[in-house]
Design an enzyme around this catalytic site. Structure first.
Site, mmCIF file in Angstrom:
data_model
loop_
_atom_site.group_PDB
_atom_site.id
_atom_site.type_symbol
_atom_site.label_atom_id
_atom_site.label_comp_id
_atom_site.label_asym_id
_atom_site.label_seq_id
_atom_site.Cartn_x
_atom_site.Cartn_y
_atom_site.Cartn_z
ATOM 1 N N TYR A 1 3.385 -0.068 18.229
ATOM 2 C CA TYR A 1 3.010 1.136 17.474
ATOM 3 C C TYR A 1 1.497 1.296 17.317
ATOM 4 O O TYR A 1 0.782 0.333 17.049
ATOM 5 C CB TYR A 1 3.651 1.109 16.075
ATOM 6 C CG TYR A 1 3.312 2.372 15.318
ATOM 7 C CD1 TYR A 1 4.048 3.539 15.509
ATOM 8 C CD2 TYR A 1 2.194 2.426 14.478
ATOM 9 C CE1 TYR A 1 3.704 4.717 14.875
ATOM 10 C CE2 TYR A 1 1.841 3.605 13.832
ATOM 11 C CZ TYR A 1 2.596 4.740 14.043
ATOM 12 O OH TYR A 1 2.247 5.907 13.429
ATOM 13 N N SER B 1 0.379 51.716 21.410
ATOM 14 C CA SER B 1 -1.056 51.495 21.583
ATOM 15 C C SER B 1 -1.786 52.160 20.424
ATOM 16 O O SER B 1 -1.323 53.160 19.869
ATOM 17 C CB SER B 1 -1.498 52.111 22.914
ATOM 18 O OG SER B 1 -2.853 52.513 22.840
ATOM 19 N N LYS C 1 2.194 55.365 24.736
ATOM 20 C CA LYS C 1 2.552 54.038 25.232
ATOM 21 C C LYS C 1 3.734 53.383 24.524
ATOM 22 O O LYS C 1 3.931 53.521 23.332
ATOM 23 C CB LYS C 1 1.350 53.105 25.093
ATOM 24 C CG LYS C 1 0.210 53.471 26.020
ATOM 25 C CD LYS C 1 0.462 52.989 27.420
ATOM 26 C CE LYS C 1 -0.251 51.666 27.614
ATOM 27 N NZ LYS C 1 0.089 51.056 28.881
ATOM 28 N N LYS D 1 5.361 14.093 16.229
ATOM 29 C CA LYS D 1 6.230 14.978 15.453
ATOM 30 C C LYS D 1 5.714 16.414 15.411
ATOM 31 O O LYS D 1 6.475 17.369 15.563
ATOM 32 C CB LYS D 1 6.413 14.403 14.039
ATOM 33 C CG LYS D 1 7.373 13.214 14.057
ATOM 34 C CD LYS D 1 7.353 12.405 12.808
ATOM 35 C CE LYS D 1 6.079 11.605 12.636
ATOM 36 N NZ LYS D 1 5.826 10.618 13.710
ATOM 37 N N SER E 1 0.215 12.533 7.300
ATOM 38 C CA SER E 1 1.070 13.400 8.128
ATOM 39 C C SER E 1 2.160 14.059 7.305
ATOM 40 O O SER E 1 3.067 14.682 7.839
ATOM 41 C CB SER E 1 1.715 12.579 9.257
ATOM 42 O OG SER E 1 2.541 11.583 8.711
ATOM 43 N N THR F 1 12.384 40.147 48.131
ATOM 44 C CA THR F 1 11.648 38.909 48.385
ATOM 45 C C THR F 1 10.193 39.335 48.490
ATOM 46 O O THR F 1 9.902 40.432 48.992
ATOM 47 C CB THR F 1 12.073 38.197 49.687
ATOM 48 O OG1 THR F 1 11.785 39.061 50.780
ATOM 49 C CG2 THR F 1 13.552 37.850 49.700
ATOM 50 N N HIS F 2 9.301 38.519 48.003
ATOM 51 C CA HIS F 2 7.872 38.894 47.930
ATOM 52 C C HIS F 2 7.694 40.202 47.157
ATOM 53 O O HIS F 2 6.719 40.909 47.383
ATOM 54 C CB HIS F 2 7.252 39.034 49.324
ATOM 55 C CG HIS F 2 7.527 37.872 50.222
ATOM 56 N ND1 HIS F 2 6.657 36.821 50.370
ATOM 57 C CD2 HIS F 2 8.604 37.584 51.003
ATOM 58 C CE1 HIS F 2 7.170 35.935 51.220
ATOM 59 N NE2 HIS F 2 8.355 36.365 51.612
ATOM 60 N N GLU G 1 5.932 39.914 27.034
ATOM 61 C CA GLU G 1 4.633 39.270 27.237
ATOM 62 C C GLU G 1 4.478 38.082 26.286
ATOM 63 O O GLU G 1 3.913 37.043 26.643
ATOM 64 C CB GLU G 1 3.509 40.290 27.042
ATOM 65 C CG GLU G 1 3.493 41.331 28.157
ATOM 66 C CD GLU G 1 2.707 42.594 27.801
ATOM 67 O OE1 GLU G 1 1.925 42.566 26.837
ATOM 68 O OE2 GLU G 1 2.890 43.615 28.498
HETATM 69 N N1 ARG Z 1 3.615 8.254 9.761
HETATM 70 C C1 ARG Z 1 3.796 7.319 10.789
HETATM 71 C C2 ARG Z 1 4.158 8.041 12.092
HETATM 72 O O1 ARG Z 1 4.572 9.115 11.969
HETATM 73 C C3 ARG Z 1 4.904 6.372 10.465
HETATM 74 C C4 ARG Z 1 4.778 5.044 11.117
HETATM 75 C C5 ARG Z 1 3.639 4.338 10.524
HETATM 76 N N2 ARG Z 1 3.572 2.974 10.952
HETATM 77 C C6 ARG Z 1 2.443 2.298 10.845
HETATM 78 N N3 ARG Z 1 2.471 1.085 11.268
HETATM 79 N N4 ARG Z 1 1.329 2.831 10.422
HETATM 80 O O2 ARG Z 1 4.008 7.554 13.174
#
Ligand code: ARG
Length: 466
Positions: free
Chosen positions: A322, A282, A288, A330, A28, A160-161, A295
């Site tokens: 976890y 356009s 245009k 994230k 990550s 309204t509407h 949008e």
């Molecule tokens: N990169 C992991 C996350 O963002 C960090 C936590 C990792 N913990 C673990 N027990 N693998 O969630």
């Protein structure tokens, strides 16, 4: 992270070749490197606390401080190499620390897990970002206020509407959005309460046998209090959902406003004009000027809603503590934040450059019998009729006008008397739009005095409240 022999910290346990397919997928670092500052600062505080608690020596603390500050500088100066094999920002920094200060780097993770580390980093980042959103909303509100101050006496049809309903002050319409975004601000502010609980020190899930001082890290990291249950702490991502929910609501508000302005900008309505820098042409139709910026705002809402559903769905199958599933929180948070922040800034830019076609607003307000309710109210007061009876008399007059292609203002008292003989000349005043607007003196209503009072209050609030 790698040890001296360029192997993962868990290579003593897990035997596998370098660069496995999953290691690439599971990394990550490209997303969470954005947390480097938070990660380093939280580590500095953790290490400071370990020293204060006599868990590590002065010498080790200083070495780690030196290494972490060097890493921070390397990253700021773009001299730091983020390696995909590092898995995440936490392992990456520990790896680099080891390269800089050697085996003493290993003390940094005493009484800590990435499980508490990552939530701490994320909460610190989200606190800052939440405040940024609140500030940008405040500046958006100021833009509405500025526009409102200029338009107290600009009369437009309230719909309204999407059908002409009753005349209002354009100012009143604009201040309505101050309320809307005030509610959004409140949501983000409320979220700060859970963001202010410090996860650091709960370690993997059960706490630690080291004598940590969690109150110390709480203070140093500007949290209000430590979280209370280690198991819940590493599991909890409610604060992530809360943020995306607040962002979704805010984005929904932006989208509604955008839709409204798109309609007003249409050739059928022509109530506003957008600045050239905010429209797109356009490729085939030379005439245009399309409201692409609005949008765009409307479209982004779909992406933010998607993020809300993504996060809720990621969480729904997870037992306590976890799991790797949580890693994507994230990516979702960063995208939501970037998207919303950009949308608020863009909307602000659109509004700062908007032109209201007041002439067209006034003309449109003269069509569609906007003072019909005023007439019904007048008859109630004048003739002491029940409202329903005066409603019916008014409807008859509207029908009469419709059939004879007239507006209220074209009516002669003779014609009115044919429908209600007890009415006299005074009634003709009722069809004046300004009078109608100014008569709505009920609390929160559109009368000029009310608006002026509101503007004063908003001015005070936006200046002094935060
Ligand atoms: N990169 C992991 C996350 O963002 C960090 C936590 C990792 N913990 C673990 N027990 N693998 O969630």
């Amino acid at each position: 992270a790698k040890n001296k022999n360029n192997q993962s910290v868990w290579s003593s346990r897990i035997k596998k070749k370098k660069n496995s397919f999953f290691d690439k997928i599971g990394s990550s670092i490209n997303v969470d490197k954005r947390l480097y500052k938070e990660d380093i600062n939280c580590s500095l505080v953790h290490v400071d606390m370990l020293f204060k608690q006599k868990i590590i020596s002065f010498k080790v603390k200083n070495k780690i401080f030196f290494g972490l500050n060097k890493i921070k500088n390397e990253i700021i100066k773009k001299k730091y190499i983020f390696k995909a094999e590092d898995e995440d920002i936490h392992m990456s920094i520990e790896r680099r620390l080891h390269e800089i200060i050697g085996d003493d780097a290993g003390y940094i993770h005493t009484g800590r897990s990435r499980n508490d580390q990552v939530v701490t980093d994320l909460k610190v980042w989200m606190k800052k970002s939440t405040n940024e959103i609140i500030d940008s909303l405040k500046s958006l509100q100021k833009t509405f206020l500025k526009l409102a101050e200029k338009n107290v006496y600009s009369i437009m049809p309230g719909f309204t509407h999407l059908k002409n309903a009753q005349p209002i002050s354009l100012s009143h319409y604009l201040t309505a959005y101050i309320e809307v975004f005030e509610r959004d601000k409140k949501k983000f502010k409320d979220n700060l309460r859970s963001l202010n609980e410090n996860p650091l020190g709960v370690a993997a899930l059960s706490g630690t046998s080291f004598n940590l001082d969690r109150n110390f890290t709480t203070k140093k990291l500007n949290f209000l209090k430590p979280t209370r249950n280690s198991i819940d702490t590493v599991s909890d991502r409610d604060f992530v959902v809360d943020f995306i929910y607040a962002a979704s609501m805010c984005s929904m508000h932006i989208s509604r406003l955008s839709e409204e302005l798109i309609i007003w900008n249409s050739d059928a309505f022509e109530l506003i004009e957008l600045n050239d820098k905010l429209v797109t042409g356009s490729s085939i139709m030379p005439q245009k000027k399309n409201p692409d910026s609005l949008e765009y705002l409307r479209g982004q809402t779909g992406i933010i809603y998607g993020n809300l559903v993504s996060m809720l769905t990621i969480l729904k199958g997870l037992p306590l503590t976890y799991f790797k599933d949580l890693q994507d929180d994230k990516k979702i948070i960063f995208e939501t934040f970037d998207n919303l922040k950009t949308c608020i800034l863009l909307l602000n830019e659109i509004l700062r450059n908007i032109k209201f076609n007041k002439k067209k607003m006034a003309e449109l307000a003269e069509t569609g019998f906007l003072t019909a309710t005023d007439l019904a109210d007048y008859i109630v007061r004048k003739l002491n009729y029940p409202f329903r009876k005066s409603y019916n008399i008014t409807a008859k007059l509207v029908n009469y006008c419709d059939q004879n292609k007239k507006s209220f203002k074209d009516l002669k008292i003779k014609e009115i008397k044919k429908i209600e003989p007890k009415l006299n000349e005074d009634v003709l005043e009722i069809f004046d739009l300004k009078r109608s607007v100014d008569s709505k003196k009920s609390l929160g209503g559109t009368s000029f005095d009310n608006i002026k009072k509101m503007l004063k209050n908003y001015k005070k609030e936006l200046k002094w409240k935060y």
